[in-house]
Design a protein around this motif. Structure first.
Motif: not given
Length: 177
Positions: A82-88, A129-137, A141-143
């Protein structure tokens, strides 16, 4: 009158207790049946238990069934990891850019915690590496996600995730275009 009533109730209770008594043979039958079911579940049977009567039990040995030899045809493996994608979208905060498939080993609200795990992975020889997302969980917001490795092929990413899953049991694959 009271004595007669009490004696009558005592006799009735005594008869009720003795008439409901289970027979030992019934327990033995149930036990032997459970043993036989357990042996059948294991895929083989060493003994065949035959209940002749309520009191007589005969046990006869049974020869195991010989399995037939089969030929295995190797087919091309299909990767259904399984693979996930991140919206935003994502933004790389620390480290090299992302390839198509990345192994995520940690998710943090705090950037400092994500950086700490990233440094541990780099000391272990990983290209983290570290990435930042705009997801709200869960109201946040901003994981900050910690990527242990990034690959162009899904198979390589899945293999890396499998290696890391012992130390990071929640590791998952991120697909980014």
């Amino acid at each position: 009158m009271k004595k007669t009533l009490i004696i009558g109730l005592g006799i009735i209770a005594g008869l009720a207790m003795t008439s409901c008594k289970s027979q030992e043979s019934a327990y033995r039958k149930a036990y032997l049946q459970a043993q036989q079911n357990q042996q059948n579940q294991q895929g083989y049977q060493n003994q065949d238990v035959i209940v002749v009567d309520d009191d007589d039990v005969a046990v006869t040995p049974v020869t195991p069934v010989q399995s037939q030899q089969t030929t295995t045809v190797r087919q091309q493996e299909v990767d259904n990891t399984p693979v996930r994608t991140i919206d935003g979208g994502v933004q790389v905060i620390n480290g090299a850019g992302l390839r198509t498939y990345s192994v995520v080993v940690g998710s943090f609200v705090s950037q400092a915690n994500a950086e700490g795990l990233c440094n541990q992975l780099r000391q272990a020889g990983r290209d983290a590496r570290v990435i930042k997302t705009n997801e709200t969980i869960n109201g946040h917001t901003g994981w900050f996600r910690v990527i242990a490795s990034s690959y162009d092929s899904k198979a390589s990413a899945a293999q890396s995730r499998n290696e890391l899953s012992a130390q990071y049991p929640g590791a998952w694959l991120l697909y980014s275009k």
